[in-house]
Design an enzyme around this catalytic site. Structure first.
Site, mmCIF file in Angstrom:
data_model
loop_
_atom_site.group_PDB
_atom_site.id
_atom_site.type_symbol
_atom_site.label_atom_id
_atom_site.label_comp_id
_atom_site.label_asym_id
_atom_site.label_seq_id
_atom_site.Cartn_x
_atom_site.Cartn_y
_atom_site.Cartn_z
ATOM 1 N N ASN A 221 5.644 0.507 -1.744
ATOM 2 C CA ASN A 221 5.036 0.349 -0.421
ATOM 3 C C ASN A 221 3.579 -0.125 -0.485
ATOM 4 O O ASN A 221 2.877 -0.105 0.518
ATOM 5 C CB ASN A 221 5.166 1.632 0.391
ATOM 6 C CG ASN A 221 4.484 2.809 -0.269
ATOM 7 O OD1 ASN A 221 4.071 2.731 -1.431
ATOM 8 N ND2 ASN A 221 4.363 3.908 0.443
ATOM 9 N N CYS A 222 3.135 -0.567 -1.659
ATOM 10 C CA CYS A 222 1.766 -1.065 -1.826
ATOM 11 C C CYS A 222 1.725 -2.560 -1.507
ATOM 12 O O CYS A 222 2.449 -3.351 -2.119
ATOM 13 C CB CYS A 222 1.316 -0.810 -3.271
ATOM 14 S SG CYS A 222 -0.228 -1.615 -3.723
ATOM 15 N N ASP A 223 0.891 -2.942 -0.549
ATOM 16 C CA ASP A 223 0.800 -4.348 -0.148
ATOM 17 C C ASP A 223 0.393 -5.247 -1.308
ATOM 18 O O ASP A 223 0.923 -6.350 -1.464
ATOM 19 C CB ASP A 223 -0.205 -4.525 1.002
ATOM 20 C CG ASP A 223 0.314 -3.949 2.313
ATOM 21 O OD1 ASP A 223 1.551 -3.797 2.448
ATOM 22 O OD2 ASP A 223 -0.507 -3.648 3.185
#
Length: 104
Positions: free
Chosen positions: A8-10
């Protein structure tokens, strides 16, 4: 090439999109291998710990005082992301230097 990060890390998603041949390892599910972690700490020092994260802000002073390896084993989400392993080379983060080395 292996990219260690969080799903979920951009920044990790941007790196994965650009590095279509990279294998992704979510550090919240699978630990970074000891050998890679030791090399990363040796190469990047304390920079391997993300001191701007919400996880870091939630730690007490005793926890923050631990060495980087102990911190990352106990709290894998504290790792600066992404950590990219390509052969014998390691890259930390997704800055212009890393992009130039891996894409250019």
């Amino acid at each position: 090439m292996i990219l260690y990060g969080l799903k979920n890390c951009d920044t990790c998603r941007k790196a994965l999109k650009a590095l279509s041949n990279a294998e992704f390892v979510d550090v919240s599910m699978t630990s970074v291998p000891d050998g890679i972690l030791d090399r990363a700490i040796s190469q990047f020092g304390d920079k391997v710990v993300n001191t701007k994260s919400a996880t870091w802000r939630g730690l007490d002073e005793t926890e923050r005082g631990k060495d980087p390896k102990a911190l990352l084993i106990a709290h894998p989400k504290l790792m600066k992301r992404p950590l990219i392993s390509e052969g014998d080379a390691l890259y930390l983060g997704w800055d212009k230097d890393t992009q130039a080395a891996l894409l250019g």
